[in-house]
Design a protein around this motif. Structure first.
Motif, PDB file in Angstrom:
ATOM      1  N   ASP A  40       0.724  -1.163   0.149  1.00 22.80           N
ATOM      2  CA  ASP A  40      -0.039  -0.127  -0.202  1.00 22.80           C
ATOM      3  C   ASP A  40       0.885   1.292   0.076  1.00 22.80           C
ATOM      4  O   ASP A  40       0.501   2.387  -0.795  1.00 22.80           O
ATOM      5  N   LEU A  41       2.050   1.251   0.609  1.00 25.44           N
ATOM      6  CA  LEU A  41       3.012   2.313   0.816  1.00 25.44           C
ATOM      7  C   LEU A  41       3.316   2.446  -0.588  1.00 25.44           C
ATOM      8  O   LEU A  41       3.582   3.671  -1.074  1.00 25.44           O
ATOM      9  N   LEU A  42       3.770   1.404  -1.210  1.00 25.71           N
ATOM     10  CA  LEU A  42       4.433   1.535  -2.364  1.00 25.71           C
ATOM     11  C   LEU A  42       3.540   2.166  -3.563  1.00 25.71           C
ATOM     12  O   LEU A  42       3.858   2.924  -4.513  1.00 25.71           O
ATOM     13  N   ASP A  43       2.216   1.669  -3.425  1.00 21.93           N
ATOM     14  CA  ASP A  43       1.299   2.301  -4.344  1.00 21.93           C
ATOM     15  C   ASP A  43       1.131   3.646  -4.245  1.00 21.93           C
ATOM     16  O   ASP A  43       0.802   4.245  -5.012  1.00 21.93           O
ATOM     17  N   ALA A  44       0.984   4.153  -2.871  1.00 23.55           N
ATOM     18  CA  ALA A  44       0.788   5.711  -2.660  1.00 23.55           C
ATOM     19  C   ALA A  44       1.967   6.467  -3.441  1.00 23.55           C
ATOM     20  O   ALA A  44       1.727   7.282  -3.794  1.00 23.55           O
ATOM     21  N   HIS A  45       3.201   5.689  -3.056  1.00 21.39           N
ATOM     22  CA  HIS A  45       4.439   6.505  -3.709  1.00 21.39           C
ATOM     23  C   HIS A  45       4.325   6.502  -5.234  1.00 21.39           C
ATOM     24  O   HIS A  45       4.750   7.468  -5.871  1.00 21.39           O
ATOM     25  N   ILE A  46       3.951   5.139  -5.723  1.00 20.43           N
ATOM     26  CA  ILE A  46       4.196   5.179  -7.300  1.00 20.43           C
ATOM     27  C   ILE A  46       3.026   6.098  -7.924  1.00 20.43           C
ATOM     28  O   ILE A  46       3.273   6.783  -8.962  1.00 20.43           O
ATOM     29  N   ALA A  47       1.969   6.237  -7.385  1.00 16.85           N
ATOM     30  CA  ALA A  47       0.924   7.129  -7.715  1.00 16.85           C
ATOM     31  C   ALA A  47       1.366   8.601  -7.765  1.00 16.85           C
ATOM     32  O   ALA A  47       0.829   9.229  -8.649  1.00 16.85           O
ATOM     33  N   THR A  48       2.431   9.030  -7.088  1.00 20.68           N
ATOM     34  CA  THR A  48       2.754  10.395  -7.448  1.00 20.68           C
ATOM     35  C   THR A  48       4.119  10.530  -7.985  1.00 20.68           C
ATOM     36  O   THR A  48       4.679  11.609  -8.119  1.00 20.68           O
ATOM     37  N   LEU A  49       4.453   9.518  -8.612  1.00 20.12           N
ATOM     38  CA  LEU A  49       5.788   9.316  -9.438  1.00 20.12           C
ATOM     39  C   LEU A  49       5.891  10.775 -10.330  1.00 20.12           C
ATOM     40  O   LEU A  49       6.820  11.330 -10.853  1.00 20.12           O
ATOM     41  N   ASP A  50       4.656  10.621 -11.408  1.00 20.80           N
ATOM     42  CA  ASP A  50       5.040  11.378 -12.577  1.00 20.80           C
ATOM     43  C   ASP A  50       4.064  12.765 -12.289  1.00 20.80           C
ATOM     44  O   ASP A  50       3.785  13.421 -13.276  1.00 20.80           O
ATOM     45  N   ARG A  51       3.944  13.246 -11.120  1.00 21.03           N
ATOM     46  CA  ARG A  51       3.012  14.599 -10.832  1.00 21.03           C
ATOM     47  C   ARG A  51       3.628  15.192  -9.522  1.00 21.03           C
ATOM     48  O   ARG A  51       4.088  14.354  -8.587  1.00 21.03           O
ATOM     49  N   THR A  52       3.348  16.111  -9.170  1.00 23.21           N
ATOM     50  CA  THR A  52       3.461  16.925  -7.889  1.00 23.21           C
ATOM     51  C   THR A  52       2.477  16.287  -6.902  1.00 23.21           C
ATOM     52  O   THR A  52       1.074  16.189  -7.195  1.00 23.21           O
ATOM     53  N   PRO A  53       2.710  15.671  -5.601  1.00 19.56           N
ATOM     54  CA  PRO A  53       1.769  15.278  -4.832  1.00 19.56           C
ATOM     55  C   PRO A  53       0.704  16.332  -4.395  1.00 19.56           C
ATOM     56  O   PRO A  53       1.258  17.366  -3.940  1.00 19.56           O
ATOM     57  N   THR A  54      -0.461  15.848  -4.377  1.00 15.89           N
ATOM     58  CA  THR A  54      -1.541  16.706  -3.895  1.00 15.89           C
ATOM     59  C   THR A  54      -1.542  16.412  -2.169  1.00 15.89           C
ATOM     60  O   THR A  54      -0.938  15.955  -1.728  1.00 15.89           O
ATOM     61  N   GLU A  55      -2.329  17.432  -1.569  1.00 16.00           N
ATOM     62  CA  GLU A  55      -2.664  17.284  -0.292  1.00 16.00           C
ATOM     63  C   GLU A  55      -3.043  15.741  -0.014  1.00 16.00           C
ATOM     64  O   GLU A  55      -2.849  15.181   1.058  1.00 16.00           O
ATOM     65  N   MET A  56      -4.043  15.413  -0.827  1.00 14.73           N
ATOM     66  CA  MET A  56      -4.729  14.062  -0.461  1.00 14.73           C
ATOM     67  C   MET A  56      -3.570  13.150  -0.672  1.00 14.73           C
ATOM     68  O   MET A  56      -3.558  12.067  -0.005  1.00 14.73           O
ATOM     69  N   ASP A  57      -2.706  13.208  -1.770  1.00 18.85           N
ATOM     70  CA  ASP A  57      -1.618  12.304  -2.016  1.00 18.85           C
ATOM     71  C   ASP A  57      -0.632  12.351  -0.711  1.00 18.85           C
ATOM     72  O   ASP A  57      -0.353  11.152  -0.238  1.00 18.85           O
TER      73      ASP A  57
END
Length: 87
Positions: A40-57
């Motif tokens: 789950d932690l890796l999924d959360a990090h992977i979701a933000t690899l190609d963009r700037t993380p939002t507050e929700m991220d």
């Protein structure tokens, strides 16, 4: 000409004695909450690899990190309790 050793390795690669033991399977079951939390932690990090993380991220990453740490603490506490090292 291929040596017979490679054929032997291919034949014995699926031998019964290469299967995990009951103790190894039990250890995997005990560690499964840690594995799932790490995924789950890796999924959360992977979701933000190609963009700037939002507050929700950022919240999702923090929650996933806390769950991963809590799962590790639980596993260690359980291991200490079972082995009696805490006494």
């Amino acid at each position: 000409m291929n040596p017979i050793v490679t054929v032997q390795d291919a034949v014995t690669a699926f031998a019964d004695w290469l299967e995990p033991t009951d103790a190894e399977l039990d250890a995997i079951d005990r560690e499964m909450p840690v594995i799932v939390a790490d995924i789950d932690l890796l999924d959360a990090h992977i979701a933000t690899l190609d963009r700037t993380p939002t507050e929700m991220d950022e919240r999702r990453i923090r929650r996933a990190r806390r769950r991963a740490l809590a799962a590790r603490v639980e596993l260690i506490n359980h291991a200490v309790t079972v082995t009696g090292l805490g006494a």
